[in-house]
Design a protein around this motif. Sequence first.
Motif, PDB file in Angstrom:
ATOM      1  N   UNK A 157       0.823  -1.210   0.000  1.00  0.00           N
ATOM      2  CA  UNK A 157       0.000   0.000   0.000  1.00  0.00           C
ATOM      3  C   UNK A 157       0.859   1.264   0.000  1.00  0.00           C
ATOM      4  N   UNK A 158       2.000   1.205   0.700  1.00  0.00           N
ATOM      5  CA  UNK A 158       2.916   2.357   0.689  1.00  0.00           C
ATOM      6  C   UNK A 158       3.491   2.570  -0.700  1.00  0.00           C
ATOM      7  N   UNK A 159       3.761   1.484  -1.413  1.00  0.00           N
ATOM      8  CA  UNK A 159       4.291   1.608  -2.768  1.00  0.00           C
ATOM      9  C   UNK A 159       3.280   2.285  -3.681  1.00  0.00           C
ATOM     10  N   UNK A 160       1.989   2.033  -3.439  1.00  0.00           N
ATOM     11  CA  UNK A 160       0.936   2.645  -4.258  1.00  0.00           C
ATOM     12  C   UNK A 160       0.705   4.109  -3.885  1.00  0.00           C
ATOM     13  N   UNK A 161       0.652   4.410  -2.578  1.00  0.00           N
ATOM     14  CA  UNK A 161       0.266   5.748  -2.114  1.00  0.00           C
ATOM     15  C   UNK A 161       1.455   6.643  -1.755  1.00  0.00           C
ATOM     16  N   UNK A 162       2.631   6.063  -1.558  1.00  0.00           N
ATOM     17  CA  UNK A 162       3.884   6.760  -1.234  1.00  0.00           C
ATOM     18  C   UNK A 162       3.987   7.203   0.220  1.00  0.00           C
ATOM     19  N   UNK A 163       2.885   7.563   0.865  1.00  0.00           N
ATOM     20  CA  UNK A 163       2.908   7.899   2.298  1.00  0.00           C
ATOM     21  C   UNK A 163       1.557   7.532   2.897  1.00  0.00           C
ATOM     22  N   UNK A 164       1.583   6.708   3.958  1.00  0.00           N
ATOM     23  CA  UNK A 164       0.339   6.240   4.568  1.00  0.00           C
ATOM     24  C   UNK A 164       0.416   6.343   6.084  1.00  0.00           C
ATOM     25  N   UNK A 165      -0.752   6.449   6.695  1.00  0.00           N
ATOM     26  CA  UNK A 165      -0.854   6.344   8.155  1.00  0.00           C
ATOM     27  C   UNK A 165      -1.715   5.131   8.452  1.00  0.00           C
ATOM     28  N   UNK A 166      -1.066   4.065   8.955  1.00  0.00           N
ATOM     29  CA  UNK A 166      -1.786   2.844   9.297  1.00  0.00           C
ATOM     30  C   UNK A 166      -2.240   2.965  10.741  1.00  0.00           C
ATOM     31  N   UNK A 167      -3.561   2.987  10.948  1.00  0.00           N
ATOM     32  CA  UNK A 167      -4.073   3.230  12.294  1.00  0.00           C
ATOM     33  C   UNK A 167      -4.776   2.011  12.880  1.00  0.00           C
ATOM     34  N   UNK A 168      -5.014   2.117  14.190  1.00  0.00           N
ATOM     35  CA  UNK A 168      -5.686   1.072  14.964  1.00  0.00           C
ATOM     36  C   UNK A 168      -4.831  -0.201  15.001  1.00  0.00           C
ATOM     37  N   UNK A 213       3.250   6.321  10.824  1.00  0.00           N
ATOM     38  CA  UNK A 213       3.493   7.029   9.573  1.00  0.00           C
ATOM     39  C   UNK A 213       4.519   6.227   8.787  1.00  0.00           C
ATOM     40  N   UNK A 214       4.133   5.781   7.604  1.00  0.00           N
ATOM     41  CA  UNK A 214       4.959   4.905   6.790  1.00  0.00           C
ATOM     42  C   UNK A 214       5.095   5.503   5.395  1.00  0.00           C
TER      43      UNK A 214
END
Length: 338
Positions: free
Chosen positions: A202-213, A240-241
């Motif tokens: 998912x990070x490769x697709x969006x470049x910056x993600x916040x994985x929560x919970x 933050x990834x």
Amino acid sequence: MTYKLYIPKNYKSDLDLGQTQYLIKEIKDFFQSNLAYKLNLLRVSAPIIVKSETGLNDNLSGVEEAVNFNILEKNKEARIEIVHSLAKWKRDALARYEIPMYQGIYADMNAIRAFEDFDNTHSLYVDQWDWEKVIKKEDRNQVYLHKIVNTIFTSLKELETFLNIKVNNYKNLLPDQITFVTSQELEDMYPDLTPEERESAYAKEKKAIFVEQIGDRLNSGNKHGDRSPDYDDWQLNGDIIVYNPILDDALELSSMGIRVSEEVLKDQLTKTDNLDRLDLDYHKKLMNGDLPYTIGGGIGQSRLCMFFLQKAHIGEVQVSVWPQELIDECKKNSIILL
């Protein structure tokens, strides 16, 4: 202790050691000042050792052993631990320092995590900015969490703009905005992948993600990741990834969250069979209402430098101890450890 090393094809840093050291300082000076301004944080001194009996050390996932030694106190031995992080110490400090509402503190946190396996992004030595901010109980919600995440991401974007001035032909790495996703949504998207593989995809697709919970069990019965039950609220935390092209993988820059309330602390300690922690000093203060409601986290200093300078190994931006075999293999592949 094992190690795993990924060698990017034809890797050679554009920066020599002197340039690298210069830019490490520029990155750290700019980012911490900018973040402190945006979050209204006061820099404070922080411990590298704490007493075990206080319950102030970060228990991480609950199984990692802290480096420790004993001192003599009142004719008996007291156990001292090197910190894993300052997750709980900061909340206690906010109360002791009487920090006002919507203000906070940050510190340079230096830790030893002797259990870590070596790879491109993990070291025995951990350096991060640990920060914590006082909030109201009614701020304990997803909207406020997202607001703070976006503020931190803005600081990351502004650091990137700063490096465009400092480094010739600098290539931007971050998207215009960060994408929010829950750990359950990731499991639903990639049911056949491990949590780490889901983050990477998912990070490769969006470049910056916040994985929560992160911390509680998902619908599958598994966890996305382990979190200590006594600082983050598992429904109001996250990482933050970013996508790191030099390693073609996800890179966690920050773990953070809204901290547990009295009710959530007891619930999460029950789930993990850790109710005995309620006898520790820190936990007693929290249950008695003597600590403020807070949000906080840690931002990896070396990881930040590694990412923005596009280094292949964390040892290129921090001084630590490595197995000789790893040192030799790095040298053969133009990875110059500090």
